[in-house]
Design an enzyme around this catalytic site. Structure first.
Site, short mmCIF file in Angstrom:
data_model
loop_
_atom_site.label_atom_id
_atom_site.label_comp_id
_atom_site.label_asym_id
_atom_site.label_seq_id
_atom_site.Cartn_x
_atom_site.Cartn_y
_atom_site.Cartn_z
N HIS A 176 0.04 -5.96 18.16
CA HIS A 176 0.01 -4.86 17.80
C HIS A 176 0.37 -3.66 19.02
O HIS A 176 0.84 -2.87 19.15
CB HIS A 176 -1.00 -4.24 17.00
N LEU A 227 15.71 14.30 18.54
CA LEU A 227 15.48 13.28 17.40
C LEU A 227 14.21 13.90 16.57
O LEU A 227 13.43 14.19 17.30
CB LEU A 227 15.22 11.88 18.26
N ASP A 258 8.05 -5.45 11.88
CA ASP A 258 7.49 -6.46 11.15
C ASP A 258 7.34 -7.70 12.39
O ASP A 258 8.07 -8.10 13.11
CB ASP A 258 7.62 -7.02 10.12
C1 IPE Z 1 5.61 -4.13 5.84
O1 IPE Z 1 5.14 -5.26 6.47
C2 IPE Z 1 4.53 -2.85 6.41
C3 IPE Z 1 4.73 -2.34 7.82
C4 IPE Z 1 5.65 -2.83 8.69
C5 IPE Z 1 3.96 -1.30 8.13
P1 IPE Z 1 3.98 -6.19 6.16
O2 IPE Z 1 3.86 -7.12 7.16
O3 IPE Z 1 2.84 -5.66 5.57
O4 IPE Z 1 5.02 -6.84 4.97
P2 IPE Z 1 4.61 -7.90 3.82
O5 IPE Z 1 3.47 -7.59 3.04
O6 IPE Z 1 4.61 -9.24 4.67
O7 IPE Z 1 5.66 -7.83 2.94
C1 IPE Z 2 3.81 -5.32 11.51
O1 IPE Z 2 3.35 -6.80 12.03
C2 IPE Z 2 2.71 -4.24 11.77
C3 IPE Z 2 2.27 -3.74 10.52
C4 IPE Z 2 2.38 -4.24 9.26
C5 IPE Z 2 1.02 -2.93 10.81
P1 IPE Z 2 2.34 -7.57 11.12
O2 IPE Z 2 0.93 -7.13 11.45
O3 IPE Z 2 2.91 -7.39 9.59
O4 IPE Z 2 2.90 -9.12 11.81
P2 IPE Z 2 3.08 -10.37 10.90
O5 IPE Z 2 4.11 -10.12 9.87
O6 IPE Z 2 1.63 -10.86 10.43
O7 IPE Z 2 3.57 -11.27 11.87
MG MG Z 3 4.04 -8.43 8.48
#
Ligand code: IPE
Ligand code: IPE
Ligand code: MG
Length: 245
Positions: free
Chosen positions: A36, A130, A19
């Site tokens: 990303h 792995l 995240d």
């Molecule tokens: C959780 O991250 C899902 C992934 C890492 C794929 P999100 O960014 O979607 O989570 P929330 O919605 O903030 O909890």
């Molecule tokens: C995690 O990073 C990647 C996915 C959920 C696909 P985020 O895109 O959720 O990044 P934040 O949480 O908005 O910073």
């Molecule tokens: Mg996120």
């Protein structure tokens, strides 16, 4: 950091909620997609780190059921990135003896992603180092609901006696039935939630949350997490004296 790790207490399965990509990009004044794209290096580093330590399963939460609700442009970019990354990394997976697997409702992914994934899984299926599991269009509640449907169908056919339904049968009917429960869950970016990841499997998992944003996460952060894990006392409901060896 690596020297501090006890090689006799390596988790078999490490799960990661990757995240913070969007916030990482925002801090740099860039679009979310830039975050990303920069997440790929972290994925490579952590995969390599796990392989080095002898972790058997690494599950990465790459796209949740709920992530379908993001802006279309972001969803499309993530799907494209998935395709190009698999294409670009397949030879490294082969070289490092990594087997690729997925969990989640992968049939809901664009055709091109499905094709790329099945090709990569087929190519790497005999690798026995792995196992890298990508959770795609995945959520814990989706997985449990699907398991309930499967078991209910078996009951209806008279193949399963409802009185015989136990935890093992539930586990066996999960999409992730081929993976042991994770001993360690890492979540980056400082959020203190599980966000519908591996709900059944996390029952006794050690949680490790770090403020590091996913695109900045490197091997040494993984080693730090495993080091912290090794200092935990896992009691499984017992008292300390019972679990001290
Ligand atoms: C959780 O991250 C899902 C992934 C890492 C794929 P999100 O960014 O979607 O989570 P929330 O919605 O903030 O909890
Ligand atoms: C995690 O990073 C990647 C996915 C959920 C696909 P985020 O895109 O959720 O990044 P934040 O949480 O908005 O910073
Ligand atoms: Mg996120």
């Amino acid at each position: 950091m690596k020297e501090k790790i006890d090689s006799n207490n390596i988790p078999h399965h490490v799960a990661v909620i990757m995240d913070g990509n969007g916030r990482w990009a925002k801090r740099k004044g860039a679009a979310r997609i830039f975050g990303h794209k920069n997440a790929i290096q972290a994925v490579k580093d952590v995969t390599e780190g796990c392989a080095e330590l002898g972790v058997k399963y690494l599950t990465l939460y790459a796209f949740s059921t709920e992530n379908w609700s993001r802006p279309k442009i972001e969803v499309e970019a993530l799907m494209q990135l998935l395709v190009s990354t698999i294409r670009g990394e397949i030879s490294t997976l082969q070289k490092n003896n990594v087997r690729l697997q997925t969990i989640g409702d992968t049939q809901s992914l664009p055709r091109i992603c499905q094709r790329e994934l099945s090709e990569a899984m087929e190519l790497t299926k005999n690798n026995n180092g792995l196992t890298l599991v990508l959770a795609l269009s995945y959520s814990g509640r989706w997985e449990i609901t699907e398991a309930v449907k499967k078991i209910a169908t078996e009951v209806k056919k008279g193949k399963v006696d409802p009185d015989k339904i136990d935890q093992q049968l539930v586990s066996d009917n999960l999409n992730s039935h081929f993976i042991p429960d994770p001993e360690l869950l890492i979540r980056t970016s400082g959020e203190m939630r599980v966000s519908n990841f591996l709900l059944w499997q996390l029952a006794y998992t050690e949680l490790y949350m770090t403020d590091v944003l996913w695109p900045d996460f490197r091997k040494q952060h993984l080693f730090g997490a495993i080091n912290a894990f090794q200092k935990r006392e896992r009691r499984f409901g017992k008292i300390s004296e019972q679990v001290k060896s």
